[in-house]
Write a protein that holds these residues in place. Structure first.
Motif, PDB file in Angstrom:
ATOM      1  N   UNK A  82       0.828  -1.215   0.000  1.00 61.39           N
ATOM      2  CA  UNK A  82       0.000   0.000   0.000  1.00 61.39           C
ATOM      3  C   UNK A  82       0.862   1.265   0.000  1.00 61.39           C
ATOM      4  N   UNK A  83       2.003   1.202   0.675  1.00 66.80           N
ATOM      5  CA  UNK A  83       2.875   2.377   0.763  1.00 66.80           C
ATOM      6  C   UNK A  83       4.040   2.312  -0.240  1.00 66.80           C
ATOM      7  N   UNK A  84       3.963   1.373  -1.165  1.00 69.38           N
ATOM      8  CA  UNK A  84       4.985   1.301  -2.208  1.00 69.38           C
ATOM      9  C   UNK A  84       6.350   0.911  -1.710  1.00 69.38           C
ATOM     10  N   UNK A  85       6.395  -0.026  -0.761  1.00 67.82           N
ATOM     11  CA  UNK A  85       7.662  -0.431  -0.151  1.00 67.82           C
ATOM     12  C   UNK A  85       8.031  -1.837  -0.629  1.00 67.82           C
ATOM     13  N   UNK A  86       9.197  -1.969  -1.191  1.00 67.47           N
ATOM     14  CA  UNK A  86       9.703  -3.263  -1.647  1.00 67.47           C
ATOM     15  C   UNK A  86      10.418  -3.958  -0.488  1.00 67.47           C
ATOM     16  N   UNK A  87      10.242  -5.281  -0.389  1.00 72.40           N
ATOM     17  CA  UNK A  87      10.849  -6.031   0.715  1.00 72.40           C
ATOM     18  C   UNK A  87      11.708  -7.170   0.190  1.00 72.40           C
ATOM     19  N   UNK A  88      12.982  -7.148   0.589  1.00 71.18           N
ATOM     20  CA  UNK A  88      13.877  -8.275   0.341  1.00 71.18           C
ATOM     21  C   UNK A  88      13.919  -9.117   1.617  1.00 71.18           C
ATOM     22  N   UNK A  89      13.639 -10.400   1.489  1.00 68.08           N
ATOM     23  CA  UNK A  89      13.640 -11.282   2.654  1.00 68.08           C
ATOM     24  C   UNK A  89      14.848 -12.212   2.600  1.00 68.08           C
ATOM     25  N   UNK A  90      15.456 -12.412   3.765  1.00 64.93           N
ATOM     26  CA  UNK A  90      16.647 -13.265   3.861  1.00 64.93           C
ATOM     27  C   UNK A  90      16.429 -14.288   4.963  1.00 64.93           C
ATOM     28  N   UNK A  91      16.523 -15.564   4.614  1.00 61.90           N
ATOM     29  CA  UNK A  91      16.498 -16.636   5.594  1.00 61.90           C
ATOM     30  C   UNK A  91      17.939 -17.018   5.903  1.00 61.90           C
ATOM     31  N   UNK A  92      18.298 -16.994   7.167  1.00 63.33           N
ATOM     32  CA  UNK A  92      19.675 -17.276   7.552  1.00 63.33           C
ATOM     33  C   UNK A  92      19.724 -18.552   8.381  1.00 63.33           C
ATOM     34  N   UNK A  93      20.580 -19.479   7.991  1.00 60.80           N
ATOM     35  CA  UNK A  93      20.699 -20.756   8.697  1.00 60.80           C
ATOM     36  C   UNK A  93      21.032 -21.872   7.733  1.00 60.80           C
ATOM     37  N   UNK A  94      21.812 -22.823   8.203  1.00 59.60           N
ATOM     38  CA  UNK A  94      22.237 -23.915   7.355  1.00 59.60           C
ATOM     39  C   UNK A  94      21.084 -24.877   7.080  1.00 59.60           C
ATOM     40  N   UNK A  95      21.277 -25.765   6.131  1.00 64.25           N
ATOM     41  CA  UNK A  95      20.311 -26.837   5.891  1.00 64.25           C
ATOM     42  C   UNK A  95      20.615 -27.998   6.832  1.00 64.25           C
ATOM     43  N   UNK A  96      19.588 -28.493   7.526  1.00 60.13           N
ATOM     44  CA  UNK A  96      19.808 -29.615   8.443  1.00 60.13           C
ATOM     45  C   UNK A  96      19.847 -29.157   9.882  1.00 60.13           C
ATOM     46  N   UNK A  97      20.903 -29.524  10.598  1.00 62.34           N
ATOM     47  CA  UNK A  97      21.026 -29.207  12.019  1.00 62.34           C
ATOM     48  C   UNK A  97      22.109 -28.166  12.254  1.00 62.34           C
ATOM     49  N   UNK A  98      21.964 -27.422  13.347  1.00 61.77           N
ATOM     50  CA  UNK A  98      22.948 -26.398  13.722  1.00 61.77           C
ATOM     51  C   UNK A  98      23.112 -26.409  15.233  1.00 61.77           C
ATOM     52  N   UNK A  99      24.322 -26.074  15.682  1.00 64.31           N
ATOM     53  CA  UNK A  99      24.599 -25.977  17.114  1.00 64.31           C
ATOM     54  C   UNK A  99      23.909 -24.723  17.631  1.00 64.31           C
ATOM     55  N   UNK A 100      22.836 -24.926  18.433  1.00 63.87           N
ATOM     56  CA  UNK A 100      21.974 -23.820  18.825  1.00 63.87           C
ATOM     57  C   UNK A 100      21.791 -23.785  20.337  1.00 63.87           C
ATOM     58  N   UNK A 101      21.469 -22.598  20.899  1.00 59.70           N
ATOM     59  CA  UNK A 101      21.190 -22.509  22.334  1.00 59.70           C
ATOM     60  C   UNK A 101      19.857 -23.204  22.654  1.00 59.70           C
ATOM     61  N   UNK A 102      19.868 -24.095  23.647  1.00 59.76           N
ATOM     62  CA  UNK A 102      18.660 -24.854  23.988  1.00 59.76           C
ATOM     63  C   UNK A 102      18.228 -24.640  25.430  1.00 59.76           C
ATOM     64  N   UNK A 103      19.152 -24.177  26.290  1.00 58.89           N
ATOM     65  CA  UNK A 103      18.818 -23.972  27.700  1.00 58.89           C
ATOM     66  C   UNK A 103      19.885 -23.098  28.334  1.00 58.89           C
ATOM     67  N   UNK A 104      19.641 -22.722  29.602  1.00 56.77           N
ATOM     68  CA  UNK A 104      20.612 -21.930  30.350  1.00 56.77           C
ATOM     69  C   UNK A 104      21.400 -22.819  31.303  1.00 56.77           C
ATOM     70  N   UNK A 105      22.688 -22.549  31.418  1.00 55.57           N
ATOM     71  CA  UNK A 105      23.492 -23.192  32.446  1.00 55.57           C
ATOM     72  C   UNK A 105      23.269 -22.491  33.783  1.00 55.57           C
ATOM     73  N   UNK A 106      23.837 -23.057  34.823  1.00 50.77           N
ATOM     74  CA  UNK A 106      23.655 -22.491  36.160  1.00 50.77           C
ATOM     75  C   UNK A 106      24.247 -21.092  36.277  1.00 50.77           C
ATOM     76  N   UNK A 107      25.297 -20.814  35.513  1.00 49.76           N
ATOM     77  CA  UNK A 107      25.921 -19.489  35.577  1.00 49.76           C
ATOM     78  C   UNK A 107      25.255 -18.465  34.671  1.00 49.76           C
ATOM     79  N   UNK A 108      24.156 -18.834  34.019  1.00 47.38           N
ATOM     80  CA  UNK A 108      23.416 -17.909  33.168  1.00 47.38           C
ATOM     81  C   UNK A 108      23.800 -17.958  31.704  1.00 47.38           C
ATOM     82  N   UNK A 109      24.850 -18.712  31.365  1.00 46.78           N
ATOM     83  CA  UNK A 109      25.261 -18.835  29.968  1.00 46.78           C
ATOM     84  C   UNK A 109      24.380 -19.851  29.257  1.00 46.78           C
ATOM     85  N   UNK A 110      24.442 -19.831  27.924  1.00 43.09           N
ATOM     86  CA  UNK A 110      23.621 -20.757  27.143  1.00 43.09           C
ATOM     87  C   UNK A 110      24.259 -22.143  27.074  1.00 43.09           C
TER      88      UNK A 110
END
Length: 332
Positions: free
Chosen positions: A217-245
């Protein structure tokens, strides 16, 4: 004297070819200029004077004067060029960046967010004539910096982007809608959003397709980028006791169909970045697709430098004439 000098009439330098011809002529004809006298002995005449041997200097002075005149005829001049550029087509760009916890995944090095910030900073440096703004989103979204031509402000704001500035989640619709809101009142001839995410829309109260329709409606073009490998990646899943991922291998889930639809709806283009090099290539391509037209004006100022050569020729001829009527007067 000739440093940084150009010549308006360089064709006159061809006249310098006449100088060697004149030298040859003088070499063969010089003896005819002085009358000869045959006598049986010169014992009664003084012979220590060196003036007769210096007489060719008169001809040399004439040749040098002639060479100076030829240089003057070639019109030596200095050139001062001043340049002014005028942007004839401005582009306003908003970069909408996902800062959810999944952006800390390490399939891009050192992680997705840091890799993105590095490439985005280079992209900003390559857009000196455009206004750029930043929007960040996760479970919510906000404007990090409105569109501005001050690249230092944008670069500093980009450096400050980290995980944890908003609630976790992936509100793609909100991220896009906030970017649209930043651009809707822009008077630029071209308005662009670069929307980056690494997940699926799971938060927010605005649907991505609704936000895409607002962009249209406002004449704005959008480029979309998906970032991430195909398959599995080493990702944050929980917090450790010291607050780190705590990291573990997780499946990469990206709603590519949604991103493709947003790009198609708004007249943009969809990209997939599976590593650092592909992410850089994507921003390079967007940079080429969205070119700002710049008109360049050059102003030339010339300063003539032939006068010193004319003065030099005059001085040489004056010296030759004075010397001829004084020191060498008895030999001519």
């Amino acid at each position: 004297m000739l440093e940084n000098i150009s010549f308006a009439n360089p064709q006159f330098f061809w006249l310098l070819v006449l100088l060697p011809v004149a030298m040859l002529w003088y070499f063969f004809k010089r003896k005819e200029e002085v009358a000869s006298l045959r006598i049986s002995s010169i014992k009664g005449f003084p012979t220590k004077s060196v003036l007769p041997k210096l007489k060719p200097l008169l001809f040399a002075l004439r040749l040098l004067a002639l060479a100076a005149i030829i240089v003057a005829m070639a019109r030596p001049q200095t050139e001062d060029i001043s340049t002014r550029t005028k942007t004839t087509q401005g582009i306003d760009i908003v970069m909408s960046i996902d800062v959810s916890s999944s952006m800390l995944a390490q399939d891009l090095k050192p992680n997705r967010l840091v890799a993105l910030k590095k490439v985005a900073a280079e992209f900003i440096d390559q857009r000196p004539n455009d206004r750029i703004g930043l929007v960040v989103y996760a479970g919510e979204s906000y404007t990090k910096t409105p569109i501005t031509s001050d690249k230092a402000i944008v670069q500093n704001a980009l450096k400050e982007i980290t995980y944890g500035q908003v609630d976790d989640g992936t509100a793609i619709g909100l991220g896009l809608a906030t970017a649209v809101n930043r651009l809707k009142d822009s008077k630029a001839l071209s308005k662009v959003i670069i929307l980056l995410t690494d997940g699926v829309n799971n938060s927010g109260f605005i649907e991505p397709q609704t936000a895409a329709e607002l962009a249209v409606e406002f004449g704005i073009k959008t480029y979309t980028i998906a970032i991430g490998t195909n398959g599995n990646a080493l990702s944050p899943v929980a917090y450790n006791a010291d607050g780190s991922f705590r990291y573990a291998m997780e499946a990469v889930e990206i709603d590519e169909a949604l991103l493709q639809s947003i790009a198609e709806t708004t007249g943009g283009k969809y990209f997939r970045a599976t590593d650092n090099k592909k992410l850089e290539a994507i921003y390079d391509e967007i940079n080429k697709l969205e070119k700002t037209d710049i008109e360049e004006f050059k102003y030339y100022k010339y300063e003539e430098k032939f006068r010193p050569w004319v003065y030099l020729a005059g001085v040489l001829l004056l010296i030759e004439w004075l010397t001829r009527i004084t020191l060498f007067r008895s030999f001519i």
